[in-house]
Design a protein around this motif. Structure first.
Motif, PDB file in Angstrom:
ATOM      1  N   ASP A  34       0.817  -1.208   0.000  1.00 48.75           N
ATOM      2  CA  ASP A  34       0.000   0.000   0.000  1.00 48.75           C
ATOM      3  C   ASP A  34       0.854   1.262   0.000  1.00 48.75           C
ATOM      4  O   ASP A  34       0.336   2.362   0.178  1.00 48.75           O
ATOM      5  N   THR A  35       2.157   1.130  -0.210  1.00 46.33           N
ATOM      6  CA  THR A  35       3.037   2.288  -0.279  1.00 46.33           C
ATOM      7  C   THR A  35       3.462   2.526  -1.718  1.00 46.33           C
ATOM      8  O   THR A  35       3.327   1.656  -2.590  1.00 46.33           O
ATOM      9  N   MET A  36       4.031   3.702  -1.971  1.00 50.57           N
ATOM     10  CA  MET A  36       4.463   4.033  -3.328  1.00 50.57           C
ATOM     11  C   MET A  36       5.566   3.082  -3.801  1.00 50.57           C
ATOM     12  O   MET A  36       5.556   2.604  -4.939  1.00 50.57           O
ATOM     13  N   LEU A  37       6.519   2.763  -2.919  1.00 42.89           N
ATOM     14  CA  LEU A  37       7.602   1.869  -3.304  1.00 42.89           C
ATOM     15  C   LEU A  37       7.123   0.438  -3.477  1.00 42.89           C
ATOM     16  O   LEU A  37       7.562  -0.273  -4.386  1.00 42.89           O
ATOM     17  N   GLY A  38       6.233   0.004  -2.595  1.00 43.48           N
ATOM     18  CA  GLY A  38       5.694  -1.343  -2.733  1.00 43.48           C
ATOM     19  C   GLY A  38       4.911  -1.518  -4.009  1.00 43.48           C
ATOM     20  O   GLY A  38       4.905  -2.594  -4.621  1.00 43.48           O
ATOM     21  N   ALA A  39       4.255  -0.444  -4.454  1.00 43.72           N
ATOM     22  CA  ALA A  39       3.471  -0.514  -5.693  1.00 43.72           C
ATOM     23  C   ALA A  39       4.352  -0.702  -6.906  1.00 43.72           C
ATOM     24  O   ALA A  39       3.879  -1.129  -7.955  1.00 43.72           O
ATOM     25  N   MET A  40       5.642  -0.389  -6.811  1.00 51.61           N
ATOM     26  CA  MET A  40       6.548  -0.573  -7.944  1.00 51.61           C
ATOM     27  C   MET A  40       6.688  -2.041  -8.331  1.00 51.61           C
ATOM     28  O   MET A  40       7.101  -2.356  -9.449  1.00 51.61           O
ATOM     29  N   LEU A  41       6.359  -2.929  -7.416  1.00 57.94           N
ATOM     30  CA  LEU A  41       6.457  -4.352  -7.731  1.00 57.94           C
ATOM     31  C   LEU A  41       5.277  -4.848  -8.545  1.00 57.94           C
ATOM     32  O   LEU A  41       5.283  -5.974  -9.041  1.00 57.94           O
ATOM     33  N   LEU A  74      14.521   0.707   5.256  1.00 57.32           N
ATOM     34  CA  LEU A  74      13.944  -0.528   4.733  1.00 57.32           C
ATOM     35  C   LEU A  74      14.953  -1.676   4.792  1.00 57.32           C
ATOM     36  O   LEU A  74      14.589  -2.829   5.017  1.00 57.32           O
ATOM     37  N   ARG A  75      16.213  -1.354   4.593  1.00 56.04           N
ATOM     38  CA  ARG A  75      17.244  -2.397   4.591  1.00 56.04           C
ATOM     39  C   ARG A  75      17.571  -2.905   5.989  1.00 56.04           C
ATOM     40  O   ARG A  75      17.760  -4.112   6.192  1.00 56.04           O
ATOM     41  N   THR A  76      17.683  -1.976   6.947  1.00 52.34           N
ATOM     42  CA  THR A  76      18.202  -2.327   8.267  1.00 52.34           C
ATOM     43  C   THR A  76      17.173  -2.295   9.392  1.00 52.34           C
ATOM     44  O   THR A  76      17.401  -2.877  10.451  1.00 52.34           O
ATOM     45  N   GLY A  77      16.064  -1.575   9.183  1.00 52.75           N
ATOM     46  CA  GLY A  77      15.084  -1.413  10.251  1.00 52.75           C
ATOM     47  C   GLY A  77      15.431  -0.290  11.204  1.00 52.75           C
ATOM     48  O   GLY A  77      14.663   0.007  12.124  1.00 52.75           O
ATOM     49  N   GLY A  78      16.594   0.351  11.003  1.00 48.55           N
ATOM     50  CA  GLY A  78      17.022   1.453  11.861  1.00 48.55           C
ATOM     51  C   GLY A  78      16.933   2.782  11.142  1.00 48.55           C
ATOM     52  O   GLY A  78      17.073   2.853   9.915  1.00 48.55           O
ATOM     53  N   LEU A  79      16.691   3.839  11.900  1.00 50.96           N
ATOM     54  CA  LEU A  79      16.593   5.180  11.332  1.00 50.96           C
ATOM     55  C   LEU A  79      17.853   5.963  11.714  1.00 50.96           C
ATOM     56  O   LEU A  79      18.064   6.276  12.893  1.00 50.96           O
ATOM     57  N   LEU A  90      12.595  15.155   5.824  1.00 49.90           N
ATOM     58  CA  LEU A  90      12.437  13.710   5.941  1.00 49.90           C
ATOM     59  C   LEU A  90      10.976  13.345   6.189  1.00 49.90           C
ATOM     60  O   LEU A  90      10.466  12.367   5.613  1.00 49.90           O
ATOM     61  N   HIS A  91      10.287  14.123   7.034  1.00 45.28           N
ATOM     62  CA  HIS A  91       8.865  13.895   7.294  1.00 45.28           C
ATOM     63  C   HIS A  91       8.063  14.021   6.010  1.00 45.28           C
ATOM     64  O   HIS A  91       7.202  13.194   5.694  1.00 45.28           O
ATOM     65  N   ARG A  92       8.353  15.057   5.221  1.00 45.78           N
ATOM     66  CA  ARG A  92       7.630  15.276   3.955  1.00 45.78           C
ATOM     67  C   ARG A  92       7.855  14.128   2.987  1.00 45.78           C
ATOM     68  O   ARG A  92       6.924  13.636   2.342  1.00 45.78           O
ATOM     69  N   GLU A  93       9.113  13.678   2.850  1.00 47.68           N
ATOM     70  CA  GLU A  93       9.415  12.610   1.905  1.00 47.68           C
ATOM     71  C   GLU A  93       8.847  11.277   2.375  1.00 47.68           C
ATOM     72  O   GLU A  93       8.361  10.485   1.561  1.00 47.68           O
ATOM     73  N   ALA A  94       8.898  11.011   3.671  1.00 47.44           N
ATOM     74  CA  ALA A  94       8.315   9.774   4.194  1.00 47.44           C
ATOM     75  C   ALA A  94       6.822   9.735   3.920  1.00 47.44           C
ATOM     76  O   ALA A  94       6.261   8.682   3.609  1.00 47.44           O
ATOM     77  N   LEU A  95       6.161  10.887   4.050  1.00 41.13           N
ATOM     78  CA  LEU A  95       4.739  10.958   3.749  1.00 41.13           C
ATOM     79  C   LEU A  95       4.484  10.655   2.279  1.00 41.13           C
ATOM     80  O   LEU A  95       3.541   9.937   1.928  1.00 41.13           O
ATOM     81  N   TYR A  96       5.332  11.165   1.391  1.00 42.03           N
ATOM     82  CA  TYR A  96       5.175  10.934  -0.055  1.00 42.03           C
ATOM     83  C   TYR A  96       5.297   9.446  -0.397  1.00 42.03           C
ATOM     84  O   TYR A  96       4.508   8.902  -1.176  1.00 42.03           O
ATOM     85  N   TYR A  97       6.285   8.794   0.197  1.00 38.81           N
ATOM     86  CA  TYR A  97       6.513   7.383  -0.126  1.00 38.81           C
ATOM     87  C   TYR A  97       5.602   6.440   0.655  1.00 38.81           C
ATOM     88  O   TYR A  97       5.628   5.226   0.426  1.00 38.81           O
ATOM     89  N   GLY A  98       4.808   6.974   1.592  1.00 39.27           N
ATOM     90  CA  GLY A  98       3.947   6.120   2.401  1.00 39.27           C
ATOM     91  C   GLY A  98       4.683   5.411   3.513  1.00 39.27           C
ATOM     92  O   GLY A  98       4.245   4.345   3.987  1.00 39.27           O
ATOM     93  N   LEU A  99       5.803   5.979   3.972  1.00 38.64           N
ATOM     94  CA  LEU A  99       6.635   5.337   4.979  1.00 38.64           C
ATOM     95  C   LEU A  99       6.610   6.062   6.316  1.00 38.64           C
ATOM     96  O   LEU A  99       7.483   5.831   7.169  1.00 38.64           O
TER      97      LEU A  99
END
Length: 466
Positions: A34-41, A74-79, A90-99
């Motif tokens: 349901d995210t923008m990146l997940g939809a790429m699949l 996404l790779r490590t689980g850490g921020l 970062l907040h704005r971009e995370a909102l865009y990607y659905g993360l």
């Protein structure tokens, strides 16, 4: 064209703002479909290979520095946020990607009152007039200041404030959802002529819904007596977010419209009115809480708003009072021990009350004539008196979450855990005087101080990444 299965085994190259990133479809899949990146699949993205047989490249016209942080999440689980990456970006971009939820989960862990740490102390705009703090479900909050409600997103950046019509003083606020804020306000004297705003309430009193994102008004909830709209002062708010999807507000009107009004959230129309029965004080209720387990509404009118404290459970199906308690007629030896706040426990079987001496008491909802089982706690001062800060006495407040009980005690918060409600932690934060209100939501605890309108934000540290 490669199929989603093929994409799941291959690499994906992303050109973000001119910077090329190469990752695997499996990493992108962890974002969720349901995210923008997940939809790429999805096959509709035509995820294929280039002319040389390498990974397909997609161009995304966004900030590459922020994307690097999110891809690492996404790779490590850490921020891990480098110094040069602004939090707001970062907040704005995370909102865009659905993360955004992933970023929040990495910033702080699941709520645990015994592991909370002070994350921030945010100064208010107008010292001395803060009345309530309410947690938003997404980790933000709002603070009532006189006739305005200051709204903050989860990064504690202030959004556009909410103003009631006529800047009427705010009594209560509640988040219907992360984007919708309910506000209850007092009717200003001499301004309730019917027709001032198309149907009563010209002084700005009553209940209204606003956008928590823009501060714009969305709907005004009306109370009608017969078919005529009436002006009213709204006190406490609550809502049933189950199948009923209803909003409740204690109402104090001018023509004997005292009680609790209920509206249908989907239509915005009044769905009923529970008129104040003898021996209760519903129109002055300063605490409402919906109990899912019993399908009832707890209405509490507490000292010092009234000479005595009243707590009732209301069943709107047949408009009956199914349980009630009052400290009226308390024996003389205990006459100064008034309940000043109440919260229904999450097990649905009891109500916890606290008096001005910070003693906890418990009422059994299964027994209609049950008395309070008081449990004396440590006092704030040697004399056992409620401490006064400035010119105003701050009475303690209660909240529950995850089986734990939280009680503000002067400038600190006591945390009680387990079935016997043993004191397990004490939280002490900002320097704004006594705590006048607290609220829990979005995996955070917010505490509003009385003197400087500072509100503290408490979070649970995220689990260690091994």
């Amino acid at each position: 064209m490669c199929t989603p299965a093929a994409a799941g085994r291959g690499r994906v190259r992303l050109n973000v703002g001119g910077r090329v990133f190469e990752t695997t479809a499996a990493t992108l899949a962890t974002a969720g479909r349901d995210t923008m990146l997940g939809a790429m699949l999805d096959a509709s993205w035509n995820a294929g290979h280039d002319a040389d047989g390498g990974a397909a490249e997609y161009f995304i016209d966004r900030d590459p520095a922020c994307f690097a942080v999110l891809l690492d999440l996404l790779r490590t689980g850490g921020l891990h946020v480098p110094p040069g990456v602004p939090e707001a970006a970062l907040h704005r971009e995370a909102l865009y990607y659905g993360l955004l939820d992933r970023v929040r989960a990495a910033r702080f862990g699941d709520f645990d009152g015994d592991r909370l740490r002070l994350a921030a102390s945010v100064p208010g705009r107008a010292p001395g007039d803060g009345t309530a703090v309410r947690a938003a479900p997404d980790g933000g909050c709002c603070v009532a200041h006189g006739g305005a409600v200051r709204v903050y997103n989860w990064m504690l950046e202030e959004r556009r404030p909410v103003y009631c019509p006529g800047h009427a003083p705010v009594n209560d606020a509640a988040y219907l959802d992360a984007a919708t804020l309910l506000v209850a306000a007092r009717e200003r004297p001499g301004t309730g002529r019917r027709g001032d705003d198309g149907g009563g309430g010209g002084g700005g009193g009553g209940v209204a819904a606003f956008s928590a994102l823009t501060g714009e008004p969305r709907h005004r909830f009306r109370v009608a007596h017969g078919r005529q709209p009436r002006s009213f002062t709204a006190g406490a708010l609550a809502f049933d977010d189950g199948e009923g999807c209803r909003v409740f507000a204690s109402c104090k009107g001018r023509l004997n419209e005292y009680g609790v009004a209920v509206w249908d959230v989907n239509t915005g129309e009044q769905a009923g009115f529970f008129y104040e029965p003898p021996g209760c004080a519903l129109g002055d209720a300063d605490r409402l809480q919906w109990l899912d387990g019993t399908g009832t509404l707890m209405a509490a009118t507490m000292f010092p708003r009234a000479d005595s404290s009243f707590i009732s459970l209301l069943d709107f199906r047949d408009k009956s009072v199914v349980w009630s308690w009052s400290d009226a007629g308390t024996p003389a030896s205990l006459e100064d021990k008034h309940a000043v706040h109440a919260v229904a426990m999450e097990d649905g079987r009891s109500v916890c009350v606290i008096n001005q001496y910070h003693d906890l008491g418990f009422l059994d909802l299964r027994k209609n004539a049950a008395g309070v089982r008081w449990r004396s706690r440590s006092k704030l001062t040697a004399s056992g008196k409620t401490k006064t800060w400035g010119e105003e006495t701050c009475y303690p407040k209660l909240a529950t979450h995850g089986g734990q009980l939280f009680a503000s005690t002067g400038d600190a918060i006591s945390v009680f855990s387990g079935p016997d409600h043993v004191l397990t932690s004490t939280l002490r934060g900002g320097n704004g005087g006594a705590i006048c209100d607290l609220s829990i939501g979005g995996d955070r605890l917010f505490a509003l101080h009385s003197e400087e309108n500072v509100f503290d934000v408490w979070e649970t540290p995220p689990p260690a990444i091994i």
